[in-house]
Scaffold this motif. Structure first.
Motif, mmCIF file in Angstrom:
data_model
loop_
_atom_site.group_PDB
_atom_site.id
_atom_site.type_symbol
_atom_site.label_atom_id
_atom_site.label_comp_id
_atom_site.label_asym_id
_atom_site.label_seq_id
_atom_site.Cartn_x
_atom_site.Cartn_y
_atom_site.Cartn_z
ATOM 1 N N SER A 3 35.275 47.882 14.057
ATOM 2 C CA SER A 3 33.959 47.322 14.072
ATOM 3 C C SER A 3 33.547 48.822 15.057
ATOM 4 O O SER A 3 32.231 49.519 14.117
ATOM 5 C CB SER A 3 33.233 46.421 14.891
ATOM 6 N N LYS A 4 33.914 49.391 15.646
ATOM 7 C CA LYS A 4 33.701 50.826 16.252
ATOM 8 C C LYS A 4 33.325 51.628 15.286
ATOM 9 O O LYS A 4 32.634 52.403 14.681
ATOM 10 C CB LYS A 4 34.654 51.536 17.324
ATOM 11 N N ALA A 5 34.421 52.101 14.388
ATOM 12 C CA ALA A 5 34.267 52.587 12.775
ATOM 13 C C ALA A 5 33.079 52.378 11.834
ATOM 14 O O ALA A 5 32.578 53.346 11.649
ATOM 15 C CB ALA A 5 35.729 52.761 11.855
ATOM 16 N N LYS A 6 32.990 51.081 11.760
ATOM 17 C CA LYS A 6 32.044 50.883 11.189
ATOM 18 C C LYS A 6 30.213 51.248 11.816
ATOM 19 O O LYS A 6 30.006 52.161 11.339
ATOM 20 C CB LYS A 6 31.518 49.847 11.190
ATOM 21 N N ARG A 7 30.598 51.279 12.815
ATOM 22 C CA ARG A 7 29.050 51.705 13.902
ATOM 23 C C ARG A 7 29.506 53.315 13.856
ATOM 24 O O ARG A 7 27.970 53.773 13.459
ATOM 25 C CB ARG A 7 29.352 51.119 15.047
ATOM 26 N N LEU A 8 30.585 53.811 13.378
ATOM 27 C CA LEU A 8 30.170 55.719 12.967
ATOM 28 C C LEU A 8 29.875 55.336 12.015
ATOM 29 O O LEU A 8 28.947 56.857 11.759
ATOM 30 C CB LEU A 8 31.513 55.869 13.724
ATOM 31 N N LYS A 9 29.660 55.077 10.988
ATOM 32 C CA LYS A 9 29.324 55.366 10.073
ATOM 33 C C LYS A 9 27.938 54.871 10.071
ATOM 34 O O LYS A 9 27.302 55.147 9.083
ATOM 35 C CB LYS A 9 30.476 54.167 8.553
ATOM 36 N N GLU A 10 27.749 54.511 10.504
ATOM 37 C CA GLU A 10 26.370 53.966 10.284
ATOM 38 C C GLU A 10 25.562 54.964 11.306
ATOM 39 O O GLU A 10 23.941 55.638 11.186
ATOM 40 C CB GLU A 10 26.082 52.465 11.316
ATOM 41 N N ILE A 11 25.777 55.866 11.545
ATOM 42 C CA ILE A 11 24.994 56.761 12.579
ATOM 43 C C ILE A 11 24.166 57.270 11.558
ATOM 44 O O ILE A 11 24.833 58.374 10.104
ATOM 45 C CB ILE A 11 25.755 57.936 13.036
ATOM 46 N N PRO A 12 22.676 58.049 11.777
ATOM 47 C CA PRO A 12 22.346 58.262 10.735
ATOM 48 C C PRO A 12 22.511 60.358 10.311
ATOM 49 O O PRO A 12 22.967 60.814 11.565
ATOM 50 C CB PRO A 12 20.578 58.653 10.659
ATOM 51 N N SER A 13 22.899 60.748 9.411
ATOM 52 C CA SER A 13 22.566 61.719 8.628
ATOM 53 C C SER A 13 22.058 62.712 9.147
ATOM 54 O O SER A 13 21.860 64.551 9.787
ATOM 55 C CB SER A 13 23.066 62.083 7.697
ATOM 56 N N LYS A 14 20.317 62.687 9.589
ATOM 57 C CA LYS A 14 19.280 62.543 10.735
ATOM 58 C C LYS A 14 19.592 63.336 11.591
ATOM 59 O O LYS A 14 18.981 64.546 12.822
ATOM 60 C CB LYS A 14 17.988 62.225 10.636
ATOM 61 N N ASP A 15 20.693 62.931 12.540
ATOM 62 C CA ASP A 15 21.513 63.239 13.989
ATOM 63 C C ASP A 15 22.593 63.934 13.632
ATOM 64 O O ASP A 15 23.511 63.092 13.643
ATOM 65 C CB ASP A 15 21.780 62.240 14.790
ATOM 66 N N VAL A 16 21.644 65.005 13.261
ATOM 67 C CA VAL A 16 23.260 66.357 13.221
ATOM 68 C C VAL A 16 24.023 66.205 13.868
ATOM 69 O O VAL A 16 25.851 66.057 13.685
ATOM 70 C CB VAL A 16 22.253 67.264 12.741
ATOM 71 N N ALA A 17 24.591 66.428 15.032
ATOM 72 C CA ALA A 17 25.028 66.366 16.698
ATOM 73 C C ALA A 17 26.085 65.266 16.222
ATOM 74 O O ALA A 17 27.426 65.370 16.039
ATOM 75 C CB ALA A 17 24.925 67.065 17.848
ATOM 76 N N GLY A 18 25.551 64.046 16.617
ATOM 77 C CA GLY A 18 26.488 62.586 16.803
ATOM 78 C C GLY A 18 26.628 62.453 14.990
ATOM 79 O O GLY A 18 27.687 61.972 15.020
ATOM 80 N N TYR A 19 26.100 62.711 13.982
ATOM 81 C CA TYR A 19 27.005 63.128 12.194
ATOM 82 C C TYR A 19 27.810 62.887 12.526
ATOM 83 O O TYR A 19 29.410 63.172 12.318
ATOM 84 C CB TYR A 19 26.119 62.984 11.735
ATOM 85 N N THR A 20 27.628 64.688 12.825
ATOM 86 C CA THR A 20 28.696 65.744 12.498
ATOM 87 C C THR A 20 30.404 64.675 13.642
ATOM 88 O O THR A 20 31.119 65.075 13.179
ATOM 89 C CB THR A 20 28.548 67.187 13.345
ATOM 90 N N GLU A 21 30.031 64.461 15.142
ATOM 91 C CA GLU A 21 31.258 64.087 15.660
ATOM 92 C C GLU A 21 32.109 62.613 14.552
ATOM 93 O O GLU A 21 32.823 62.450 15.499
ATOM 94 C CB GLU A 21 30.524 64.125 17.343
ATOM 95 N N ALA A 22 30.808 61.860 14.743
ATOM 96 C CA ALA A 22 31.020 60.970 14.277
ATOM 97 C C ALA A 22 31.646 60.931 12.736
ATOM 98 O O ALA A 22 33.048 60.111 12.620
ATOM 99 C CB ALA A 22 29.988 59.973 13.657
#
Length: 122
Positions: A3-22
Motif C-alpha cells: 500500500s505504501k508503494a501504491k501511495r508513492l505512485k499516486e504522487i502527482p508529477s506536478k509536485d516535482v520534488a515529491g514526485y522525484t523522491e517518490a
C-alpha cells in the motif's frame, strides 16, 4: 504491491520534488522486491534439491542388502556420488546450506567407512 508503494505512485508529477523522491523510493522498492523474489526462489530450489537428495538416500538405504557380501559397492558409491552432486546444487547463500554440508559430510564418511569395511572384509 504494498500500500505504501501504491501511495508513492499516486504522487502527482506536478509536485516535482515529491514526485522525484517518490520515483527514487519506488525504484529502490522494486529493486529490493526483485532481490527478495530471487532469494525466495533460491530457497525453494534449495529445499527441492535437499528433498530430492533425501529421497535418493532413503532409496539407497532401502536397496542395500543386509549381507555385506551381496552389496554392489560400485553401484552404492555411484549413487552416493549422485546424491552429493544433487546436494552441491544448493547455493551457499540459502538457509539450507549448513544442513547440506552436514549431509555431504555424512555421505563422505559413509563412503569411506563402507570402502574400508569392504576392503578388510574381502
Amino acid at each position: 504491491m504494498h500500500s505504501k508503494a501504491k501511495r508513492l505512485k499516486e504522487i502527482p508529477s506536478k509536485d516535482v520534488a515529491g514526485y522525484t523522491e517518490a520515483q527514487k523510493l519506488l525504484a529502490i522498492y522494486e529493486a529490493n522486491l526483485g532481490q527478495v523474489k530471487v532469494r525466495r526462489q533460491a530457497e525453494s530450489d534449495a529445499v527441492e534439491a535437499l528433498e530430492a537428495a533425501q529421497r535418493e538416500i532413503e532409496s539407497l538405504l532401502a536397496s542395500i542388502p543386509t549381507d555385506v557380501h551381496d552389496v554392489q559397492h560400485n553401484r552404492v558409491l555411484s549413487q552416493l556420488q549422485s546424491i552429493i552432486n544433487q546436494l552441491e546444487k544448493v547455493p551457499m547463500a540459502v538457509g539450507a546450506y549448513s544442513y547440506t554440508l552436514l549431509l555431504i559430510y555424512q555421505i563422505f564418511r559413509e563412503m569411506i567407512l563402507d570402502h574400508l569395511y569392504y576392503v578388510f572384509s574381502v
